[in-house]
Motif scaffolding. Structure first.
Motif, short mmCIF file in Angstrom:
data_model
loop_
_atom_site.label_atom_id
_atom_site.label_comp_id
_atom_site.label_asym_id
_atom_site.label_seq_id
_atom_site.Cartn_x
_atom_site.Cartn_y
_atom_site.Cartn_z
N LEU A 242 0.83 -1.21 0.00
CA LEU A 242 0.00 0.00 0.00
C LEU A 242 0.86 1.25 0.00
O LEU A 242 0.61 2.20 -0.75
CB LEU A 242 -0.94 0.00 1.21
CG LEU A 242 -2.09 -1.01 1.17
CD1 LEU A 242 -2.73 -1.14 2.54
CD2 LEU A 242 -3.12 -0.59 0.13
N LEU A 243 1.90 1.26 0.84
CA LEU A 243 2.80 2.41 0.89
C LEU A 243 3.52 2.60 -0.43
O LEU A 243 3.59 3.72 -0.97
CB LEU A 243 3.80 2.24 2.03
CG LEU A 243 4.85 3.34 2.16
CD1 LEU A 243 4.20 4.70 2.39
CD2 LEU A 243 5.83 3.01 3.26
N THR A 244 4.04 1.52 -1.00
CA THR A 244 4.75 1.61 -2.28
C THR A 244 3.85 2.13 -3.38
O THR A 244 4.24 3.00 -4.17
CB THR A 244 5.32 0.23 -2.66
OG1 THR A 244 6.24 -0.19 -1.64
CG2 THR A 244 6.03 0.26 -3.99
N ALA A 245 2.62 1.61 -3.45
CA ALA A 245 1.68 2.05 -4.48
C ALA A 245 1.31 3.52 -4.32
O ALA A 245 1.27 4.27 -5.30
CB ALA A 245 0.42 1.18 -4.46
N CYS A 246 1.08 3.93 -3.09
CA CYS A 246 0.73 5.34 -2.85
C CYS A 246 1.90 6.26 -3.18
O CYS A 246 1.71 7.32 -3.79
CB CYS A 246 0.31 5.54 -1.39
SG CYS A 246 -1.30 4.84 -1.01
N GLU A 247 3.10 5.87 -2.80
CA GLU A 247 4.28 6.69 -3.11
C GLU A 247 4.51 6.79 -4.62
O GLU A 247 4.80 7.87 -5.13
CB GLU A 247 5.53 6.12 -2.44
CG GLU A 247 5.55 6.31 -0.95
CD GLU A 247 6.74 5.64 -0.28
OE1 GLU A 247 7.13 6.10 0.79
OE2 GLU A 247 7.26 4.63 -0.83
N ALA A 248 4.36 5.66 -5.31
CA ALA A 248 4.58 5.67 -6.77
C ALA A 248 3.56 6.57 -7.46
O ALA A 248 3.91 7.35 -8.35
CB ALA A 248 4.50 4.24 -7.32
N MET A 249 2.30 6.46 -7.07
CA MET A 249 1.26 7.28 -7.68
C MET A 249 1.51 8.76 -7.37
O MET A 249 1.41 9.61 -8.26
CB MET A 249 -0.12 6.86 -7.19
CG MET A 249 -1.25 7.65 -7.81
SD MET A 249 -1.40 7.44 -9.59
CE MET A 249 -2.24 5.88 -9.68
N ALA A 250 1.86 9.07 -6.14
CA ALA A 250 2.11 10.46 -5.76
C ALA A 250 3.30 11.03 -6.53
O ALA A 250 3.25 12.16 -7.03
CB ALA A 250 2.35 10.56 -4.26
N GLU B 254 -0.06 1.35 -14.59
CA GLU B 254 0.67 0.37 -13.79
C GLU B 254 0.56 0.70 -12.30
O GLU B 254 0.32 -0.17 -11.48
CB GLU B 254 2.14 0.32 -14.21
CG GLU B 254 2.95 -0.69 -13.43
CD GLU B 254 4.41 -0.71 -13.84
OE1 GLU B 254 5.17 -1.42 -13.18
OE2 GLU B 254 4.78 -0.01 -14.80
N ASP B 255 0.74 1.97 -11.95
CA ASP B 255 0.61 2.38 -10.55
C ASP B 255 -0.80 2.12 -10.03
O ASP B 255 -0.99 1.66 -8.91
CB ASP B 255 0.93 3.87 -10.39
CG ASP B 255 2.40 4.18 -10.62
OD1 ASP B 255 3.23 3.24 -10.61
OD2 ASP B 255 2.72 5.36 -10.82
N LYS B 256 -1.81 2.41 -10.85
CA LYS B 256 -3.21 2.17 -10.46
C LYS B 256 -3.44 0.68 -10.21
O LYS B 256 -4.03 0.30 -9.19
CB LYS B 256 -4.16 2.66 -11.56
CG LYS B 256 -5.62 2.30 -11.31
CD LYS B 256 -6.49 2.50 -12.53
CE LYS B 256 -6.12 1.63 -13.69
NZ LYS B 256 -6.66 0.28 -13.68
N ASP B 257 -2.95 -0.16 -11.12
CA ASP B 257 -3.12 -1.60 -10.96
C ASP B 257 -2.44 -2.10 -9.70
O ASP B 257 -2.99 -2.94 -8.96
CB ASP B 257 -2.58 -2.34 -12.18
CG ASP B 257 -3.41 -2.09 -13.44
OD1 ASP B 257 -4.54 -1.59 -13.32
OD2 ASP B 257 -2.90 -2.39 -14.54
N ASN B 258 -1.23 -1.60 -9.42
CA ASN B 258 -0.53 -1.99 -8.19
C ASN B 258 -1.30 -1.54 -6.95
O ASN B 258 -1.35 -2.26 -5.95
CB ASN B 258 0.89 -1.41 -8.17
CG ASN B 258 1.79 -2.06 -9.20
OD1 ASN B 258 1.54 -3.17 -9.65
ND2 ASN B 258 2.83 -1.36 -9.59
N GLY B 259 -1.89 -0.37 -7.04
CA GLY B 259 -2.71 0.12 -5.93
C GLY B 259 -3.91 -0.77 -5.67
O GLY B 259 -4.20 -1.14 -4.54
N TRP B 260 -4.62 -1.12 -6.74
CA TRP B 260 -5.79 -2.00 -6.58
C TRP B 260 -5.39 -3.36 -6.05
O TRP B 260 -6.11 -3.97 -5.24
CB TRP B 260 -6.54 -2.15 -7.90
CG TRP B 260 -7.44 -0.99 -8.18
CD1 TRP B 260 -7.36 -0.13 -9.25
CD2 TRP B 260 -8.55 -0.53 -7.40
NE1 TRP B 260 -8.35 0.82 -9.16
CE2 TRP B 260 -9.08 0.60 -8.03
CE3 TRP B 260 -9.12 -0.97 -6.21
CZ2 TRP B 260 -10.19 1.30 -7.52
CZ3 TRP B 260 -10.21 -0.27 -5.70
CH2 TRP B 260 -10.73 0.84 -6.36
#
Length: 82
Positions: A31-39, A58-64
Motif C-alpha cells: 500500500l505504501l509503495t503504491a501510494c508513493e509511486a502514484m504520488a 501500472e501504478d493504479k493496478d498496483n494500488g488496486w
C-alpha cells in the motif's frame, strides 16, 4: 471517580477483527509503495506535457492489488486492466 479505563482491546486469532488487522499489516508495504509511486508520478506531471499513461495505469493496478490484499479479496489483472 473511577480510575479504570480501556488502554487497549485485544482480538483473538481467528476473529474477523484479528484477520482484518493481519491482512492490513501484511499489505502495508505494498500500500505504501503504491501510494508513493502514484504520488511521485502525479507530482511529475506538467500541464504542458502528455502524462505517462502507461506508468499511471501500472501504478493504479498496483494500488488496486494492494487494496485487494488488505481486504482479503482476490484480484487479478491478467493481460492488463484499464
Amino acid at each position: 471517580m473511577s480510575l479504570s479505563r480501556t488502554v487497549c482491546t485485544t482480538y483473538w486469532r481467528g476473529t474477523p477483527e484479528w484477520d482484518a488487522n493481519a491482512r492490513l499489516i501484511a499489505a502495508a508495504p505494498e500500500l505504501l509503495t503504491a501510494c508513493e509511486a502514484m504520488a511521485r508520478r502525479l507530482d511529475s506531471l506538467r500541464y504542458t506535457e502528455l502524462p505517462d499513461v502507461a506508468g499511471l495505469i501500472e501504478d493504479k493496478d498496483n494500488g488496486w492489488a494492494a487494496i485487494a490484499k488488505a481486504k482479503g479479496e482476490p484480484w487479478s489483472c491478467a493481460g492488463g486492466c484499464s
